[in-house]
Design a protein around this motif. Structure first.
Motif, PDB file in Angstrom:
ATOM      1  N   TRP A 116      -4.320  -1.009   8.097  1.00 42.55           N
ATOM      2  CA  TRP A 116      -3.521  -2.215   8.336  1.00 42.55           C
ATOM      3  C   TRP A 116      -2.383  -2.275   7.331  1.00 42.55           C
ATOM      4  O   TRP A 116      -2.545  -1.910   6.173  1.00 42.55           O
ATOM      5  N   TYR A 117      -1.255  -2.780   7.773  1.00 42.13           N
ATOM      6  CA  TYR A 117      -0.103  -3.021   6.915  1.00 42.13           C
ATOM      7  C   TYR A 117       0.196  -4.509   6.975  1.00 42.13           C
ATOM      8  O   TYR A 117       0.271  -5.087   8.063  1.00 42.13           O
ATOM      9  N   LEU A 118       0.349  -5.120   5.822  1.00 43.43           N
ATOM     10  CA  LEU A 118       0.543  -6.562   5.757  1.00 43.43           C
ATOM     11  C   LEU A 118       1.939  -6.893   5.260  1.00 43.43           C
ATOM     12  O   LEU A 118       2.505  -6.173   4.437  1.00 43.43           O
ATOM     13  N   ALA A 119       2.451  -8.014   5.746  1.00 42.92           N
ATOM     14  CA  ALA A 119       3.766  -8.463   5.300  1.00 42.92           C
ATOM     15  C   ALA A 119       3.722  -8.798   3.813  1.00 42.92           C
ATOM     16  O   ALA A 119       2.661  -9.023   3.234  1.00 42.92           O
ATOM     17  N   ASP A 120       4.907  -8.838   3.222  1.00 43.41           N
ATOM     18  CA  ASP A 120       4.959  -9.149   1.795  1.00 43.41           C
ATOM     19  C   ASP A 120       4.623 -10.610   1.547  1.00 43.41           C
ATOM     20  O   ASP A 120       4.621 -11.445   2.432  1.00 43.41           O
ATOM     21  N   GLY A 121       4.301 -10.916   0.304  1.00 43.09           N
ATOM     22  CA  GLY A 121       4.011 -12.278  -0.119  1.00 43.09           C
ATOM     23  C   GLY A 121       4.627 -12.506  -1.478  1.00 43.09           C
ATOM     24  O   GLY A 121       5.280 -11.628  -2.046  1.00 43.09           O
ATOM     25  N   ARG A 146      -3.834  -0.634  -1.309  1.00 40.19           N
ATOM     26  CA  ARG A 146      -2.649  -0.145  -2.016  1.00 40.19           C
ATOM     27  C   ARG A 146      -1.596  -1.239  -1.930  1.00 40.19           C
ATOM     28  O   ARG A 146      -1.492  -1.930  -0.916  1.00 40.19           O
ATOM     29  N   PHE A 147      -0.818  -1.371  -2.983  1.00 43.06           N
ATOM     30  CA  PHE A 147       0.207  -2.400  -3.023  1.00 43.06           C
ATOM     31  C   PHE A 147       1.553  -1.764  -3.331  1.00 43.06           C
ATOM     32  O   PHE A 147       1.649  -0.877  -4.174  1.00 43.06           O
ATOM     33  N   ALA A 148       2.589  -2.221  -2.648  1.00 44.87           N
ATOM     34  CA  ALA A 148       3.955  -1.796  -2.947  1.00 44.87           C
ATOM     35  C   ALA A 148       4.550  -2.830  -3.895  1.00 44.87           C
ATOM     36  O   ALA A 148       4.566  -4.024  -3.591  1.00 44.87           O
ATOM     37  N   THR A 149       4.997  -2.384  -5.053  1.00 44.14           N
ATOM     38  CA  THR A 149       5.591  -3.283  -6.044  1.00 44.14           C
ATOM     39  C   THR A 149       6.989  -2.791  -6.392  1.00 44.14           C
ATOM     40  O   THR A 149       7.400  -1.694  -5.978  1.00 44.14           O
ATOM     41  N   LEU A 150       7.716  -3.579  -7.151  1.00 43.76           N
ATOM     42  CA  LEU A 150       9.047  -3.157  -7.601  1.00 43.76           C
ATOM     43  C   LEU A 150       8.970  -1.880  -8.421  1.00 43.76           C
ATOM     44  O   LEU A 150       9.896  -1.074  -8.428  1.00 43.76           O
ATOM     45  N   ALA A 151       7.854  -1.679  -9.121  1.00 46.40           N
ATOM     46  CA  ALA A 151       7.670  -0.493  -9.960  1.00 46.40           C
ATOM     47  C   ALA A 151       7.107   0.693  -9.185  1.00 46.40           C
ATOM     48  O   ALA A 151       6.920   1.766  -9.743  1.00 46.40           O
ATOM     49  N   GLY A 152       6.830   0.511  -7.892  1.00 46.88           N
ATOM     50  CA  GLY A 152       6.265   1.590  -7.087  1.00 46.88           C
ATOM     51  C   GLY A 152       4.889   1.213  -6.552  1.00 46.88           C
ATOM     52  O   GLY A 152       4.450   0.075  -6.659  1.00 46.88           O
ATOM     53  N   GLU A 153       4.213   2.203  -5.978  1.00 45.08           N
ATOM     54  CA  GLU A 153       2.896   1.963  -5.390  1.00 45.08           C
ATOM     55  C   GLU A 153       1.854   1.750  -6.477  1.00 45.08           C
ATOM     56  O   GLU A 153       1.834   2.453  -7.479  1.00 45.08           O
ATOM     57  N   ALA A 154       0.967   0.760  -6.236  1.00 43.23           N
ATOM     58  CA  ALA A 154      -0.129   0.488  -7.165  1.00 43.23           C
ATOM     59  C   ALA A 154      -1.440   0.636  -6.413  1.00 43.23           C
ATOM     60  O   ALA A 154      -1.568   0.181  -5.266  1.00 43.23           O
ATOM     61  N   ASN A 155      -2.399   1.295  -7.044  1.00 41.45           N
ATOM     62  CA  ASN A 155      -3.737   1.486  -6.483  1.00 41.45           C
ATOM     63  C   ASN A 155      -4.776   0.993  -7.495  1.00 41.45           C
ATOM     64  O   ASN A 155      -5.449   1.794  -8.138  1.00 41.45           O
ATOM     65  N   PRO A 156      -4.929  -0.326  -7.658  1.00 43.50           N
ATOM     66  CA  PRO A 156      -5.863  -0.830  -8.665  1.00 43.50           C
ATOM     67  C   PRO A 156      -7.288  -0.342  -8.427  1.00 43.50           C
ATOM     68  O   PRO A 156      -7.798  -0.404  -7.297  1.00 43.50           O
ATOM     69  N   ALA A 157      -7.926   0.140  -9.476  1.00 41.90           N
ATOM     70  CA  ALA A 157      -9.285   0.679  -9.374  1.00 41.90           C
ATOM     71  C   ALA A 157     -10.266  -0.354  -8.818  1.00 41.90           C
ATOM     72  O   ALA A 157     -11.194  -0.010  -8.087  1.00 41.90           O
ATOM     73  N   ALA A 158     -10.050  -1.638  -9.139  1.00 44.66           N
ATOM     74  CA  ALA A 158     -10.954  -2.693  -8.667  1.00 44.66           C
ATOM     75  C   ALA A 158     -10.941  -2.825  -7.151  1.00 44.66           C
ATOM     76  O   ALA A 158     -11.882  -3.375  -6.571  1.00 44.66           O
ATOM     77  N   PHE A 159      -9.891  -2.324  -6.490  1.00 45.09           N
ATOM     78  CA  PHE A 159      -9.776  -2.456  -5.040  1.00 45.09           C
ATOM     79  C   PHE A 159      -9.878  -1.122  -4.318  1.00 45.09           C
ATOM     80  O   PHE A 159      -9.419  -0.969  -3.194  1.00 45.09           O
ATOM     81  N   GLN A 160     -10.503  -0.163  -4.938  1.00 46.20           N
ATOM     82  CA  GLN A 160     -10.817   1.109  -4.295  1.00 46.20           C
ATOM     83  C   GLN A 160     -12.323   1.109  -4.050  1.00 46.20           C
ATOM     84  O   GLN A 160     -13.102   0.855  -4.958  1.00 46.20           O
TER      85      GLN A 160
END
Length: 172
Positions: A116-121, A146-160
């Motif tokens: 799934w791809y979600l709109a930004d918030g 996975r999250f797209a941020t201004l600094a690039g893609e983020a893959n927080p360990a807590a959400f894997q």
């Protein structure tokens, strides 16, 4: 996008993303089931919470009309999701999240996906962004976010490997 064809299916399932059901004054959610046919629509809905299935009920919608399920009349939970199963598959389903800051209407999905791809918030000025994850199935779902941020893609360990129990809702 959800779509309904004129072909008669045995059943149609609709998966609503989730609405607030906290019982807080002015905050709530509902699901609208619309019948676009000249015959009665017969179905069943299930309300899912973090604790699992909180309510299940049969529903009948008269021809060319709609019926509204007041989610927070059935449950009290921060968020709840609704699964609607319709005999013949001819109905349409949408959800409404009600909040003093503004209401949100979204079509419910009539198909699941493994991606799934979600709109930004945004979370400006003390606002809160809540992601509602719903698992309508009888087995646990494992989610990698996975999250797209201004600094690039983020893959927080807590959400894997984040687990959503069977027929329940989890929020982040």
């Amino acid at each position: 996008m959800p779509a309904v064809s004129d072909n008669r299916a045995l059943t149609g399932s609709w998966f609503c993303p989730g609405v607030p059901a906290s019982g807080e004054d002015g905050v709530g959610g509902e699901v609208v089931i619309a019948n676009r046919a000249d015959e009665q629509l017969v179905g069943r809905f299930s309300i899912l919470t973090p604790d699992g299935v909180a309510a299940e009920q049969d529903i009948v919608v008269e021809p060319w009309s709609s019926s509204t399920v007041d989610v927070d009349a059935f449950v009290t939970a921060p968020f709840a999701s609704v699964v609607v199963e319709i005999e013949g598959g001819t109905g349409l389903v949408e959800q409404r999240a009600i909040h003093p800051a503004g209401d949100s209407v979204a079509a419910c999905a009539n198909n699941t996906s493994d991606e799934w791809y979600l709109a930004d918030g945004f979370t400006v000025d003390g606002s809160v962004e809540t992601l509602v994850l719903t698992n309508p199935y009888d087995d646990a779902a494992v989610v990698d976010l996975r999250f797209a941020t201004l600094a690039g893609e983020a893959n927080p360990a807590a959400f894997q490997g984040f687990t959503v129990p069977p027929r329940s809702v989890k929020t982040i």
